[in-house]
Scaffold this active site. Structure first.
Site, PDB file in Angstrom:
ATOM      1  N   LYS A 453       0.861  -1.183   0.000  1.00 30.71           N
ATOM      2  CA  LYS A 453       0.000   0.000   0.000  1.00 30.71           C
ATOM      3  C   LYS A 453       0.899   1.235   0.000  1.00 30.71           C
ATOM      4  O   LYS A 453       1.454   1.613   1.018  1.00 30.71           O
ATOM      5  CB  LYS A 453      -0.927  -0.019   1.207  1.00 30.71           C
ATOM      6  CG  LYS A 453      -1.800  -1.275   1.287  1.00 30.71           C
ATOM      7  CD  LYS A 453      -2.570  -1.345   2.591  1.00 30.71           C
ATOM      8  CE  LYS A 453      -3.356  -2.645   2.673  1.00 30.71           C
ATOM      9  NZ  LYS A 453      -2.476  -3.831   2.766  1.00 30.71           N
ATOM     10  N   TRP A 458      -2.731   0.426  -4.310  1.00 30.06           N
ATOM     11  CA  TRP A 458      -2.435  -0.964  -3.973  1.00 30.06           C
ATOM     12  C   TRP A 458      -1.558  -1.523  -5.092  1.00 30.06           C
ATOM     13  O   TRP A 458      -1.990  -1.612  -6.240  1.00 30.06           O
ATOM     14  CB  TRP A 458      -3.720  -1.779  -3.871  1.00 30.06           C
ATOM     15  CG  TRP A 458      -4.402  -1.678  -2.545  1.00 30.06           C
ATOM     16  CD1 TRP A 458      -4.290  -0.661  -1.642  1.00 30.06           C
ATOM     17  CD2 TRP A 458      -5.294  -2.631  -1.977  1.00 30.06           C
ATOM     18  NE1 TRP A 458      -5.063  -0.905  -0.550  1.00 30.06           N
ATOM     19  CE2 TRP A 458      -5.694  -2.125  -0.714  1.00 30.06           C
ATOM     20  CE3 TRP A 458      -5.804  -3.849  -2.386  1.00 30.06           C
ATOM     21  CZ2 TRP A 458      -6.566  -2.788   0.122  1.00 30.06           C
ATOM     22  CZ3 TRP A 458      -6.679  -4.528  -1.558  1.00 30.06           C
ATOM     23  CH2 TRP A 458      -7.053  -4.001  -0.321  1.00 30.06           C
TER      24      TRP A 458
END
Length: 559
Positions: A453, A458
């Site tokens: 992250k 992501w």
């Protein structure tokens, strides 16, 4: 479930249960002359295999094993192990396939937790036994397994103190008449232990019905869709996934059902594996990427390119990178990926290419061959968000893969809390983040704990490893995320280079930057740090050990 009307039953009618013994019985109906081979030491046909399996049942019964007792096996991949798959389970006992790559303390825990009563152990693992024997709480009988009996008849009967005998000698001295009984198909058949990031190993278990249905699922893939390149009339099967690891992915049951020629390599040695591939005509195997990388990188691979061109390999356990897939395809190896986990027996998906995709050039097929696969027959797979809501199968939405199948484990042995976590909301949670497309392709993004992250994005560590695999000279890589004050996390990479190359971190970054500039990959795919290593740390089943890598790299940074 809704209320339904059940079929009437005649008291005298017989409804056969789905038992492992029924798989065994099929093996001598049509091609009993086909062979089961162990290294270059032993071979037999299916008639002999069935006879020996009945003898094993007599040996175990004579040693006091009853239905419900647990029999542990510590052996290399062998014909003996295959006999235990059927001989132990078909008498109603439980087969514990012990992971010999665990630490002695973990092996001790699993054997006591499983309540093993009898242990069959290869002489190579006697040092492990010596370290834990006095602490075993339920075992009362030991049987020795030895390869020496196939080369030195004088070795038969020479067993350590505390052992009742050697496997071959015990089989030789008993009858080959044994009638495997009927019992409830939900009877416990096998158990093994899977390690996680915390706590003791977890005991996974399967019933006869579950393993029978898993075999039927594989059979459907094989015959209906040809997603598994396995033609029983001509193909030769050799597992390169340990038999202690999810029953070698269930393929020994399938190969036995089809009475296909089977080859068991024992201890994994590159020279022996290549020798068996060539001399026994092996056409189908499955393994983790590490094993395939070891074989395609071997200097002998080019020498045997003609033989390798008839070989199909199914990759699982870790992601199949495009770089490794291309290297295998260049040798003529028919390589593709599959997906599953210990708790799912394990198959959930296999890379099935439809008519249109099969017509593509090999370079374009790589995109499909390296995906986790198309969801298997009889598998219901969904994507779930953190709140338990289902997400669309549009190839874009990312969520955790949750599944239902006829063969999922029902929990963890004597561990209700972790079993409840596994089955939260009535679906088995895989811990993998993925997309599912409208045409049934499952594409794994990462493990939930391994997604990086960074900067509000992501980033898939698997995608980054795939990109690194395509850099010339990179043999293998592992990417993990480490804390960063500005971005939350940033990616860091370990890289193993191929022999003969002199790569630098700066050179790899220049190659990646060129792809970023061309818009081929995202800017977040540039690792902050690239460290060259001799090998990537692996778990006991050959997966990249990111927990250990993360810990080691944190320690390096802090020091």
């Amino acid at each position: 479930m809704i209320q339904t009307k059940l079929i009437p039953r005649t008291p005298e009618a017989y409804e056969p249960p789905m038992l492992i013994k029924n798989i065994l019985a099929e093996s001598i109906k049509y091609e009993p002359q086909r062979e089961i081979v162990y290294r270059d030491l032993f071979r037999m046909n299916y008639t002999e295999f069935n006879r020996r399996t009945r003898q094993l049942a007599n040996v175990l019964t004579g040693l006091g094993i009853k239905p419900g007792d647990t029999v542990a096996v510590l052996d290399w991949d062998s014909h003996r192990y295959l006999e235990c798959f059927f001989g132990v389970t078909s008498l109603g006992a439980i087969l514990h396939t012990v992971n010999v790559r665990l630490s002695p303390a973990q092996i001790l825990f699993t054997m006591n937790h499983a309540e093993d009563k009898l242990v069959l152990i290869h002489e190579d693992f006697l040092p492990i036994l010596e370290a834990i024997k006095d602490k075993l709480t339920t075992v009362d009988t030991f049987v020795l397994l030895s390869d020496k009996v196939y080369t030195d008849l004088n070795a038969i009967g020479h067993v350590p103190n505390g052992f009742v005998g050697e496997y071959e000698a015990l089989l030789r001295d008993v009858s080959d008449h044994y009638e495997f009984p009927d019992f409830d198909e939900n009877t416990w058949a096998t158990t093994f232990y899977t390690t996680g990031t915390t706590g003791n190993p977890k005991g996974v278990y399967f019933s006869h019905r579950q393993l029978f249905m898993h075999t039927m699922g594989l059979l459907t893939y094989l015959i209906g869709y040809e997603a598994i390149p396995f033609k029983s009339r001509t193909d030769v099967y050799m597992p390169i996934t340990p038999m202690f690891h999810v029953h070698a992915w269930g393929f020994p049951f399938l190969a036995t059902l089809l009475s296909a020629k089977q080859v068991y390599p024992g201890r994994y040695d590159p020279e022996m594996l290549l020798k068996l591939l060539v001399t026994e005509g092996v056409t189908l195997s499955h393994c983790v990427p590490t094993i395939l990388n070891m074989l395609v990188s071997s200097p002998a691979a080019q020498k045997f390119k003609a033989q390798l061109s008839r070989w199909s390999v199914l990759i699982g356990g870790s992601a199949l990178t495009k770089g490794l897939a291309k290297a295998a395809l260049d040798l003529g190896i028919n390589v593709s990926a599959g997906y599953g986990m210990s708790e799912t027996a394990p198959v959930l998906a296999v890379a099935y290419l439809n008519d249109a995709e099969r017509s593509l050039p090999l370079d374009e097929q790589v995109e499909y061959r390296t995906r986790a696969g198309r969801i298997s027959p009889f598998v219901e797979a969904r994507l779930m968000d953190e709140n338990g809501n289902f997400l669309p199968h549009d190839g874009q939405a990312l969520g955790e893969v949750v599944v239902r199948t006829p063969w999922n484990t029902q929990g963890y042995y004597n561990d209700l809390e972790r079993g409840a976590e596994l089955w939260q909301n009535g679906w088995l949670h895989t811990g993998d983040v993925a997309t599912i497309s409208s045409d049934n392709w499952l594409v794994i993004a990462d493990r939930t704990k391994d997604v990086i992250k960074t900067g509000g994005e992501w980033v898939s560590s698997l995608d980054m490893e795939d990109v690194l695999s395509q850099v010339e000279g990179v043999a293998e890589s592992a990417v993990i995320g480490l804390p960063d004050e500005r971005w939350g996390e940033r990616p860091h990479a370990l890289v193993v280079q191929k022999p003969g190359y002199s790569l630098t971190a700066e050179g790899i970054k220049e190659t990646l930057q060129a792809r970023i500039d061309r818009g081929e990959i995202h800017k977040w795919y540039m690792p902050d740090r690239i460290i060259f290593v001799q090998e990537i740390p692996k778990t006991s089943v050959g997966k990249i050990d990111k927990k250990r890598i993360r810990s080691d790299m944190k320690a390096q940074i802090l020091s």
